[in-house]
Enzyme design. Structure first.
Site, PDB file in Angstrom:
ATOM      1  N   ARG A  16     -97.365  79.781 -69.282  1.00 37.72           N
ATOM      2  CA  ARG A  16     -96.427  78.490 -69.408  1.00 37.72           C
ATOM      3  C   ARG A  16     -97.174  77.683 -68.153  1.00 37.72           C
ATOM      4  O   ARG A  16     -97.795  78.327 -67.140  1.00 37.72           O
ATOM      5  CB  ARG A  16     -95.177  78.666 -69.151  1.00 37.72           C
ATOM      6  CG  ARG A  16     -94.391  79.317 -70.197  1.00 37.72           C
ATOM      7  CD  ARG A  16     -92.989  79.763 -69.762  1.00 37.72           C
ATOM      8  NE  ARG A  16     -92.019  78.651 -69.450  1.00 37.72           N
ATOM      9  CZ  ARG A  16     -91.154  78.930 -68.854  1.00 37.72           C
ATOM     10  NH1 ARG A  16     -90.585  79.895 -68.278  1.00 37.72           N
ATOM     11  NH2 ARG A  16     -90.305  77.570 -68.428  1.00 37.72           N
ATOM     12  N   SER A  18     -95.447  76.193 -65.649  1.00 34.45           N
ATOM     13  CA  SER A  18     -94.537  75.914 -64.395  1.00 34.45           C
ATOM     14  C   SER A  18     -95.384  76.434 -63.266  1.00 34.45           C
ATOM     15  O   SER A  18     -96.140  77.461 -63.333  1.00 34.45           O
ATOM     16  CB  SER A  18     -93.008  76.504 -64.540  1.00 34.45           C
ATOM     17  OG  SER A  18     -93.302  77.994 -64.455  1.00 34.45           O
ATOM     18  N   LYS A  94     -87.851  89.285 -66.977  1.00 36.86           N
ATOM     19  CA  LYS A  94     -86.576  89.091 -67.307  1.00 36.86           C
ATOM     20  C   LYS A  94     -86.097  87.985 -68.635  1.00 36.86           C
ATOM     21  O   LYS A  94     -85.268  87.839 -69.008  1.00 36.86           O
ATOM     22  CB  LYS A  94     -85.658  88.785 -65.984  1.00 36.86           C
ATOM     23  CG  LYS A  94     -85.927  87.310 -65.435  1.00 36.86           C
ATOM     24  CD  LYS A  94     -85.011  87.202 -64.290  1.00 36.86           C
ATOM     25  CE  LYS A  94     -85.227  85.883 -63.500  1.00 36.86           C
ATOM     26  NZ  LYS A  94     -84.703  84.852 -63.993  1.00 36.86           N
ATOM     27  N   ARG A 143     -75.065  85.613 -63.759  1.00 41.23           N
ATOM     28  CA  ARG A 143     -74.792  84.847 -62.728  1.00 41.23           C
ATOM     29  C   ARG A 143     -73.391  84.326 -62.744  1.00 41.23           C
ATOM     30  O   ARG A 143     -72.463  84.355 -61.855  1.00 41.23           O
ATOM     31  CB  ARG A 143     -75.690  84.123 -62.049  1.00 41.23           C
ATOM     32  CG  ARG A 143     -77.046  84.858 -61.613  1.00 41.23           C
ATOM     33  CD  ARG A 143     -77.955  83.855 -60.672  1.00 41.23           C
ATOM     34  NE  ARG A 143     -79.427  84.454 -60.545  1.00 41.23           N
ATOM     35  CZ  ARG A 143     -80.498  83.832 -60.830  1.00 41.23           C
ATOM     36  NH1 ARG A 143     -80.552  82.618 -61.536  1.00 41.23           N
ATOM     37  NH2 ARG A 143     -81.558  84.633 -60.277  1.00 41.23           N
ATOM     38  N   ARG A 160     -80.312  73.643 -65.096  1.00 41.54           N
ATOM     39  CA  ARG A 160     -81.195  74.126 -65.664  1.00 41.54           C
ATOM     40  C   ARG A 160     -82.761  73.552 -64.856  1.00 41.54           C
ATOM     41  O   ARG A 160     -82.452  72.571 -64.101  1.00 41.54           O
ATOM     42  CB  ARG A 160     -81.743  73.751 -67.099  1.00 41.54           C
ATOM     43  CG  ARG A 160     -80.655  74.063 -68.186  1.00 41.54           C
ATOM     44  CD  ARG A 160     -81.124  74.507 -69.511  1.00 41.54           C
ATOM     45  NE  ARG A 160     -82.318  75.582 -69.350  1.00 41.54           N
ATOM     46  CZ  ARG A 160     -81.739  76.725 -69.351  1.00 41.54           C
ATOM     47  NH1 ARG A 160     -80.376  77.384 -68.993  1.00 41.54           N
ATOM     48  NH2 ARG A 160     -82.628  77.766 -69.266  1.00 41.54           N
ATOM     49  N   ASN A 162     -87.004  74.123 -63.338  1.00 41.66           N
ATOM     50  CA  ASN A 162     -87.573  74.947 -62.336  1.00 41.66           C
ATOM     51  C   ASN A 162     -87.295  74.775 -60.857  1.00 41.66           C
ATOM     52  O   ASN A 162     -86.294  73.989 -60.750  1.00 41.66           O
ATOM     53  CB  ASN A 162     -89.307  74.814 -62.272  1.00 41.66           C
ATOM     54  CG  ASN A 162     -89.662  73.368 -62.050  1.00 41.66           C
ATOM     55  OD1 ASN A 162     -88.884  72.540 -61.272  1.00 41.66           O
ATOM     56  ND2 ASN A 162     -90.767  72.890 -62.504  1.00 41.66           N
ATOM     57  N   ARG A 166     -84.276  72.322 -59.506  1.00 38.20           N
ATOM     58  CA  ARG A 166     -82.902  72.548 -59.049  1.00 38.20           C
ATOM     59  C   ARG A 166     -82.691  72.459 -57.709  1.00 38.20           C
ATOM     60  O   ARG A 166     -81.551  71.680 -57.321  1.00 38.20           O
ATOM     61  CB  ARG A 166     -82.897  74.211 -59.238  1.00 38.20           C
ATOM     62  CG  ARG A 166     -82.977  74.839 -60.822  1.00 38.20           C
ATOM     63  CD  ARG A 166     -82.550  75.976 -60.705  1.00 38.20           C
ATOM     64  NE  ARG A 166     -83.157  76.501 -62.068  1.00 38.20           N
ATOM     65  CZ  ARG A 166     -82.870  77.650 -62.744  1.00 38.20           C
ATOM     66  NH1 ARG A 166     -82.098  78.340 -62.157  1.00 38.20           N
ATOM     67  NH2 ARG A 166     -83.415  78.059 -63.851  1.00 38.20           N
ATOM     68  N   CYS A 253     -80.005  86.372 -74.110  1.00 37.49           N
ATOM     69  CA  CYS A 253     -79.506  85.529 -72.997  1.00 37.49           C
ATOM     70  C   CYS A 253     -78.039  85.048 -73.217  1.00 37.49           C
ATOM     71  O   CYS A 253     -77.342  84.233 -72.420  1.00 37.49           O
ATOM     72  CB  CYS A 253     -80.327  83.979 -73.081  1.00 37.49           C
ATOM     73  SG  CYS A 253     -82.025  84.443 -72.466  1.00 37.49           S
TER      74      CYS A 253
END
Length: 317
Positions: A16, A18, A94, A143, A160, A162, A166, A253
């Site tokens: 990806r 990011s 994850k 979480r 939501r 990266n 955030r 998820c």
């Protein structure tokens, strides 16, 4: 003789786009270069845009399950590998579904980073210091459920994007705190962003947190040999137990599940926790077994937790 990647015929590494995904692809390339004494130009990093990278989806701050689950971050990359456009794919473990598409295999893991969650806040030092009724942001169902279980007074909002996105939301006052993985911050050279690391006894992490996995085509012996040289066996043993645990729980998820395996000599110690999404109930347990029985250890602990869950516990699935 294995045909090695070269400047004229580089190994194509899919990822990806990011900042964290690129950092992980660069780490993979550096390890392959060192293990096989190859120049950087023998590897080509190929950025693939996935559904999960859609800016509108990130901005919508919707739960992952409403958008399509973990496959959001892997589908296009795996299609590129099956079509031969890339040779390997670098993933945050994850984010990975427990089953791979036919023809692909995940059997190479890099040494595992810090598994803990990071507490991130402009004005609060630790999770325990959050004031009554504070607004905290997280896109992680695990979480959110753990927070709701320990601190039902907190107001939880979807968060939501990266790391950079955030942090911007925190600066704008959308929430007073959020949570990231310490591993990601460390790999980005941004560990200073964490006000504190949350110990695993306080917040058990996601299954496979902190681990990079490298996926390849099953029918590609050259790549298999290349990757075998950088595979970290301890990470492999821990992930075998954790992913078996997750698979037995039917983890996705949509399911608030935490799990962590630790090596103790020739034994594995596995801890697990399953929660209702609203945090109203949490069931936890632990087990130990020899490393050779890692997969069975994971499945056994999952079955034990499922057996303790009252009727209706998984109605939200």
């Amino acid at each position: 003789m294995t045909k090695m990647p070269s400047i004229t015929d580089p190994l194509k590494i899919g990822t990806r786009g990011s900042p964290l995904a690129l950092a992980q692809a660069h780490e993979t390339r550096a390890r392959l270069m060192a293990a096989h004494d190859l120049p950087e130009a023998a590897f080509e990093i190929v950025v693939i845009k996935t559904t999960g990278d859609n800016a509108a989806l990130i901005a919508a701050d919707k739960p992952l399950k409403e958008l399509g689950g973990k496959g959001l971050f892997t589908k296009e990359i795996e299609e590129a590998m099956l079509e031969g456009r890339i040779d390997i794919a670098v993933h945050s473990m994850k984010d990975m579904p427990v089953a791979q598409p036919e023809g692909l295999v995940l059997d190479c893991y890099l040494p595992r980073e810090d598994v803990r969650d990071a507490f991130v806040s402009p004005g609060v030092a630790r999770l325990a210091d959050l004031p009554q009724g504070a607004t905290v942001g997280s896109s992680s169902l695990r979480r959110r459920a753990q927070l709701a279980n320990k601190r039902p007074d907190l107001k939880l909002v979807e968060f939501r994007g990266n790391v950079q996105t955030r942090l911007k939301k925190l600066d704008e006052g959308v929430a007073v705190a959020t949570f990231l993985a310490m591993a990601g911050l460390n790999r980005l050279g941004m560990s200073h962003v964490a006000r504190s690391a949350i110990e695993v006894d306080e917040m058990l992490p996601a299954v496979a947190q902190g681990c990079i996995g490298i996926e390849r085509r099953l029918a590609d012996p050259m790549t298999e040999r290349l990757l075998a040289a950088i595979h970290d066996a301890p990470a492999g043993h821990r992930l075998t137990a954790e992913r078996s645990y997750l698979a037995t729980l039917d983890g996705s998820c949509e399911t608030p599940i935490a799990g962590l395996a630790m090596l103790e000599g020739d034994q594995l110690w596995l801890r697990g926790e399953i929660l209702r999404p609203d945090g109203s109930e949490a069931i936890s347990g632990e087990a130990r077994a020899p490393i050779a029985d890692a997969a069975e250890l994971g499945a056994d602990l999952a079955r034990r937790l499922l057996a303790q869950a009252p009727k209706g516990f998984f109605d939200w699935r």
